[in-house]
Design an enzyme around this catalytic site. Structure first.
Site: not given
Ligand code: NAD
Length: 301
Positions: A53, A97, A120
């Site tokens: 990422k 994460q 997200d």
């Protein structure tokens, strides 16, 4: 022969569009989108994902700010960091994460993220927006699935779609997106009876179960489209480690199209994260501009 949808190529095109959008923001608004990536602990798979990422974020011209915290970090410390990132005007996207260490309540942490920075799309406000069809930030993997489907389906209205898996990060949001597009959606899971009978009725099957080779050829009707979200590491007959999906692609010759693993949904997830971060930065720029106009009008009055 089944058409293999090339996720790598479609993700690369999206990344090019995002890079163009980032360059435009820089020249027009003097703004560089900033993505904060928070990693707690050193889970090997998470390290790989986070590094990927970060590399991609920089490649499209965004700033990426990494926060690597030790596995012993407590929930209060992590939540304080999120509060600080929420307040930071240079940060437009915040990604925590997953999975987090078991000592930390992931829901409480995700609920702390400012919804406009929740790239997200896991915050309850964004989940609510998705389920009411009122905008917001959409979870990356489901968004990627829809973009792949868009390359082979021109009109979703009235189609039968079956989703295998009902997780909050893939199954449920992808079902919502298919519903929004006019599909009749059946969501199935580990307790579903006669799963193969249900999938055989589908024009579109999205499988996100994490069960290698679950979907067999005779589960799929001729001409259907199958999106395979699963990523499973298995040991093949030669003792080599291999990544496979949730479908037996070699049995899908009669389907219209499917996605390979790797190279299907996987690359789309990161590309959609970049796209969401650009979107969050644009919204922030528009809000900032609106506030400035209002302040100018007040001082002129
Ligand atoms: P999860 O474990 O949270 O959920 C799995 C779901 O599948 C559950 O609802 C469960 O009931 C259902 N399920 C499991 N086995 C089943 C079976 N035999 N029959 C019917 N339903 C079954 O998993 P998740 O986080 O949604 O991820 C699913 C898969 O997708 C995993 O392989 C994961 O690695 C992969 N994934 C890929 C990406 C990507 O970027 N490509 C992103 C997220 C997840």
């Amino acid at each position: 022969m089944v058409k293999l949808i090339d996720g790598k190529a479609i993700a690369a095109k999206l990344e090019t569009r995002v890079a163009r959008g980032v360059a435009e923001l820089a020249t027009q608004q003097r703004l560089v989108p900033g993505l904060a990536v928070v990693l707690v602990g050193a889970d090997p798979a998470s390290l790989v994902y986070v590094n990927r990422k970060l590399v991609k974020t920089k490649a499209v011209g965004m700033r990426s700010i990494e926060h690597r915290l030790p596995a012993e970090t407590c929930e209060t410390e992590l939540i304080s960091l999120i509060h600080a990132l929420n307040q930071d005007a240079d940060i437009h996207g915040i990604l925590v994460q997953l999975p987090l260490p078991r000592t930390i309540n992931a829901n409480r942490v995700l609920d702390t993220i400012e919804p406009t920075k929740d790239v997200d799309g896991f915050h309850p406000v964004n989940v609510g927006r998705l389920s009411t069809g009122t905008g917001g930030l959409t979870p990356c993997t489901p968004l990627g699935c829809m973009m792949l489907l868009d390359t082979v389906v021109s009109d979703f209205r009235g189609m039968q779609a079956v989703v295998i898996g009902m997780s909050n990060i893939v199954g449920k949001p992808v079902a919502m997106l298919l519903l929004e597009r006019g599909c009749t959606v059946t969501v199935t899971h580990i307790l579903t009876r006669n799963l193969s009978e249900i999938t055989r009725t589908a024009d579109i099957v999205v499988v996100a179960a994490g069960s290698p080779g679950l979907v067999r050829g005779d589960w799929i009707k001729p001409g259907a489209v199958v999106i395979d979200v699963g990523i499973n590491r298995v040991i093949d007959a030669d003792g080599k480690s291999q990544l496979v999906g949730d479908t037996r692609t070699e049995e899908l010759g009669h389907a219209a199209a499917t996605t390979p693993v790797p190279g299907g949904v996987g690359p789309m997830t990161i590309a959609c994260l970049l796209s969401n971060t650009l979107e969050a930065a644009r919204v922030s720029a528009a809000m900032h501009h609106g506030a400035k106009v209002a302040a100018d009008m007040t001082s002129a009055a």
